[in-house]
Design a protein around this motif. Structure first.
Motif, short mmCIF file in Angstrom:
data_model
loop_
_atom_site.label_atom_id
_atom_site.label_comp_id
_atom_site.label_asym_id
_atom_site.label_seq_id
_atom_site.Cartn_x
_atom_site.Cartn_y
_atom_site.Cartn_z
N ALA A 113 107.58 39.08 37.19
CA ALA A 113 106.60 38.01 37.37
C ALA A 113 105.16 38.48 37.21
O ALA A 113 104.35 37.81 36.57
N LEU A 114 104.82 39.62 37.80
CA LEU A 114 103.44 40.10 37.71
C LEU A 114 103.07 40.43 36.28
O LEU A 114 101.99 40.06 35.80
N ALA A 115 103.96 41.11 35.59
CA ALA A 115 103.71 41.46 34.19
C ALA A 115 103.63 40.20 33.32
O ALA A 115 102.83 40.11 32.39
N LEU A 116 104.46 39.21 33.65
CA LEU A 116 104.48 37.98 32.87
C LEU A 116 103.19 37.18 33.05
O LEU A 116 102.62 36.66 32.08
N SER A 117 102.69 37.10 34.28
CA SER A 117 101.45 36.36 34.49
C SER A 117 100.27 37.09 33.87
O SER A 117 99.33 36.48 33.38
N GLU A 118 100.34 38.42 33.85
CA GLU A 118 99.29 39.20 33.17
C GLU A 118 99.34 38.97 31.66
O GLU A 118 98.30 38.81 31.01
N ALA A 119 100.55 38.94 31.10
CA ALA A 119 100.70 38.70 29.66
C ALA A 119 100.21 37.31 29.28
O ALA A 119 99.62 37.12 28.21
N ASN A 120 100.44 36.35 30.16
CA ASN A 120 99.95 35.00 29.90
C ASN A 120 98.42 34.98 29.88
O ASN A 120 97.79 34.36 29.01
N LYS A 121 97.82 35.69 30.83
CA LYS A 121 96.36 35.78 30.87
C LYS A 121 95.84 36.48 29.62
O LYS A 121 94.85 36.04 29.02
N VAL A 122 96.47 37.57 29.22
CA VAL A 122 96.03 38.31 28.03
C VAL A 122 96.05 37.41 26.80
O VAL A 122 95.12 37.42 25.98
N PHE A 123 97.11 36.60 26.68
CA PHE A 123 97.18 35.69 25.53
C PHE A 123 96.00 34.71 25.53
O PHE A 123 95.31 34.54 24.52
N HIS A 124 95.79 34.05 26.66
CA HIS A 124 94.73 33.04 26.70
C HIS A 124 93.34 33.65 26.55
O HIS A 124 92.44 33.04 25.95
N MET A 125 93.15 34.87 27.06
CA MET A 125 91.86 35.52 26.88
C MET A 125 91.66 35.98 25.44
O MET A 125 90.53 36.08 24.97
N SER A 126 92.74 36.21 24.70
CA SER A 126 92.59 36.55 23.28
C SER A 126 92.00 35.37 22.52
O SER A 126 91.22 35.54 21.58
N ILE A 127 92.34 34.16 22.95
CA ILE A 127 91.75 32.96 22.35
C ILE A 127 90.28 32.82 22.78
O ILE A 127 89.40 32.58 21.94
N ALA A 128 90.03 32.99 24.08
CA ALA A 128 88.66 32.85 24.57
C ALA A 128 87.73 33.87 23.92
O ALA A 128 86.59 33.53 23.54
N ASN A 129 88.19 35.09 23.77
CA ASN A 129 87.36 36.13 23.17
C ASN A 129 87.09 35.85 21.69
O ASN A 129 86.02 36.16 21.18
N ALA A 130 88.06 35.25 21.02
CA ALA A 130 87.87 34.90 19.60
C ALA A 130 86.80 33.84 19.43
O ALA A 130 86.18 33.74 18.36
N GLY A 131 86.57 33.04 20.47
CA GLY A 131 85.56 31.99 20.39
C GLY A 131 84.14 32.51 20.38
O GLY A 131 83.22 31.81 19.93
N GLY A 132 83.95 33.73 20.88
CA GLY A 132 82.64 34.36 20.80
C GLY A 132 81.61 33.91 21.82
O GLY A 132 80.44 34.26 21.70
N ASN A 133 82.02 33.14 22.83
CA ASN A 133 81.08 32.70 23.86
C ASN A 133 81.47 33.38 25.17
O ASN A 133 82.40 32.97 25.85
#
Length: 242
Positions: A135-155
């Motif tokens: 569970a801990l690794a899975l919630s971290e992986a979910n965060k990593v995915f969504h932050m990859s989108i946020a970081n691509a936005g450049g803001n």
């Protein structure tokens, strides 16, 4: 020799447990996994004894956890694990929704091929973890995915706000994970992740926005039923910590 004495305590802290970073990581994981329930008192003296170090790195770790909303420092100088107030859940979901849609639109507008590769890998890594039940690794992986989108936005301002919301949401996700374990089900894959990557790769802002919004609805639907039960079972829920 002049520097030996001032530096001895930091070296000792690093040797015993890596200093405040070690405390931060350990307490964060325990809070996210609900091993430290919402509302639990965090006594600096007891924590110092547990980690084998002075109170200074303990205090630093607690301040950093407070900055990301995982602990709450009260006026009487005591510290507790931040309560989860189920009454505010609709407002939390609303905030996540707006940030998720905004970051998805920006990612579709500004993404590079390198960004798409990072998103695709993150989506794949999440799916690989699903059958493991970690569970801990899975919630971290979910965060990593969504932050990859946020970081691509450049803001970075939006990305920082979104990251804090994702960290708060990880505790809520763990209620869901506990429910999944009890039911004997497998953790669900997230085809929405891959659809979002495809829309962003195509630079389709409207579709990225729509998929991000739908993804929030999936999150809300998954937690709605069992939150009614955990509201009664978990200490600290529904409290404001005052």
């Amino acid at each position: 020799m002049r520097n030996a004495e001032p530096d001895s305590e930091p070296r000792m802290a690093r040797k015993r447990g890596g200093g405040s970073r070690h405390v931060l990581d350990a307490l964060r994981d325990e809070i996210l996994e609900l091993k430290l329930a919402p509302g639990t008192a965090l006594d600096e003296t007891a924590l110092a004894a547990r980690f084998g170090m002075s109170r200074s790195p303990i205090r630093e770790a607690l301040i950093r956890l407070s900055a990301v909303g995982l602990v709450q420092m009260l006026p009487n100088r005591s510290t507790i694990v931040a309560p989860l107030d189920i009454a505010t859940l609709p407002r939390f979901v609303e905030a996540v929704d707006y940030l998720q849609r905004a970051t998805a639109r920006l990612a579709a507008r500004h993404r590079t091929e390198a960004d798409i590769a990072v998103m695709s890998r993150a989506a794949h890594d999440y799916d690989v973890l699903c059958p493991t039940g970690q569970a801990l690794a899975l919630s971290e992986a979910n965060k990593v995915f969504h932050m990859s989108i946020a970081n691509a936005g450049g803001n970075r301002y939006l990305a920082q706000s979104y990251e804090r919301m994702l960290d708060e949401g990880r505790r809520i996700l763990h209620f869901h994970f506990a429910h999944v374990r009890k039911s004997g089900s497998e953790f669900p894959l997230s085809p929405e992740h891959h659809l979002m990557v495809s829309a962003i790769a195509a630079q389709d802002e409207a579709e990225a926005d729509r998929l991000a919004h739908n993804h929030t609805r999936v999150f809300e639907d998954r937690i709605a039923d069992f939150m009614k039960v955990t509201y009664l079972e978990q200490p600290g829920l529904g409290e404001d910590g005052a």
